[in-house]
Scaffold this active site. Sequence first.
Site, mmCIF file in Angstrom:
data_model
loop_
_atom_site.group_PDB
_atom_site.id
_atom_site.type_symbol
_atom_site.label_atom_id
_atom_site.label_comp_id
_atom_site.label_asym_id
_atom_site.label_seq_id
_atom_site.Cartn_x
_atom_site.Cartn_y
_atom_site.Cartn_z
ATOM 1 N NE ARG A 192 41.556 37.156 48.229
ATOM 2 C CZ ARG A 192 42.835 37.220 48.546
ATOM 3 N NH1 ARG A 192 43.199 37.579 49.846
ATOM 4 N NH2 ARG A 192 43.513 37.078 47.488
ATOM 5 C CE LYS A 248 45.815 40.059 38.020
ATOM 6 N NZ LYS A 248 46.485 39.405 39.113
#
Length: 488
Positions: free
Chosen positions: A342, A268
């Site tokens: 996920r 990120k």
Amino acid sequence: MKFYKKITEKSKSNSLVVLVSEDTDSINFSNDSVNLLFSESLSNEDLSSLGKITVLHTPDSLYKNFNFLRIICIGVGSLEEIDSNKIRRAAGSFGRYFLDSKLSNLSFFVDSIKSKDTDLITESFFEGFFLGNYIFDKYKSKKSEKKDVFFEVVSSEISNIQDIVNKSYEKSEAEKFARDLVNEPANVLTPTELSNIANNKTDKSISCKILSKEECAKLGMNAFLGVSQGSIEEPKLIHLSYKPLKNENSYWYIGKAITFDSGGLSLKPSGSMFSMKGDMGGSAAVIAAINAIANLKLKVNIDVLCLATENMPSGSAQRPSDVVRAMNGTYIEVENTDAEGRLTLADAITYAKGFDPKFIIDIATLTGAASIGLGKGNISAFSNNKDFMDKVKLAGDITGDFVWQLPLDSTSKKQNNSTVADIKNTGGRLAGTITAAHFINHFVEEVPWVHLDIAANSMTSSNDGWHNRGATGIPTRLLIELAYIFEK
């Protein structure tokens, strides 16, 4: 906390809190001088605007035989327009006012407001006050003064006032506990520490099972363990069970538990990484909720599951293009290591399905796309079951954690197709919140399921209503309220 029926009963508090609406024409304080003061103030001042706080001083020297030194008026606006969320907002502002004041004891007179749903309005008022009265200053050398707070509640018209206030308190304390967890720095709240807190927080009515990395590997949780392999912190499976009903299956609350998300090798930007200690907001909510549900002694079976890990870059980290075999046998192409939540939820849902759940709800700070799509005012939701989705929406309406259902359409589902595996973990930039939900739904199959993406709602940069700057604790109270709905 004590409960009285009349203002005239002897009180340990010196401050009386009353709610004032635009329709209020008088309140009987059982003291002529005080009644006159309030009446004149009502005529000459604005006491009723939503959230406005006005203090009327009633010193002993001027107001003989009155129990209180001051009356604190909280404006709640028009009775025709009042709802649970407006009054919770007003009470949240008062909670912060109390936090910053020198007050340490309060009596609440709640009979001054009557509405078509007095119980919910009263419950929401106390929730707002308790939630607004929150600060996280654990790491401040100069901490806020810790008050020895004493509360009294005065009501002769609400027969179940004690139950209402106690429910408000338990729900609010749970949400504040969730805030504490999310506000903790990641060097303190590691996966191991989260598992210790979950274990130590539980009472004898909740069982706790913690599985190690090796035990998860034996179960075939390779999607989960692939996320963890870049970190030196040991991953943990946390499974809590509250089962007051025998021979009945459970509702499962699954919370994403990434205790720090750097993005992995798909790193990120530094500005986006700062708040990623909060990527375990889902786990904070479910752990807090099950403890409140047990404290409230609700007759409903709840299981909580959190697969806790960090997502870090290193020489051993999972790579973009890696393929992992999930617990249910699905081969997953890892297109982006920053779509890690996920992957952990895939194995979590497979684990839960082994216990024949009545229903699964997963809560995750999953996608930045959620804030682009709906902003902070609604939680993005997906479901394969209308009945359960409606129950979740109802719980959110009651608690002010509004839920907006998005579609699981066939067009966006194709974006998760992989050329080398059964499925890939991202579907590109378009419909990012939807493709993430499609990925999770692949592992849910036919089990009744709701997915809540709280990425937009888990943190706030300013004080707003009953949320103070930092972690919000959303959707802890929704999950508790949902248990009440299941109980019925």
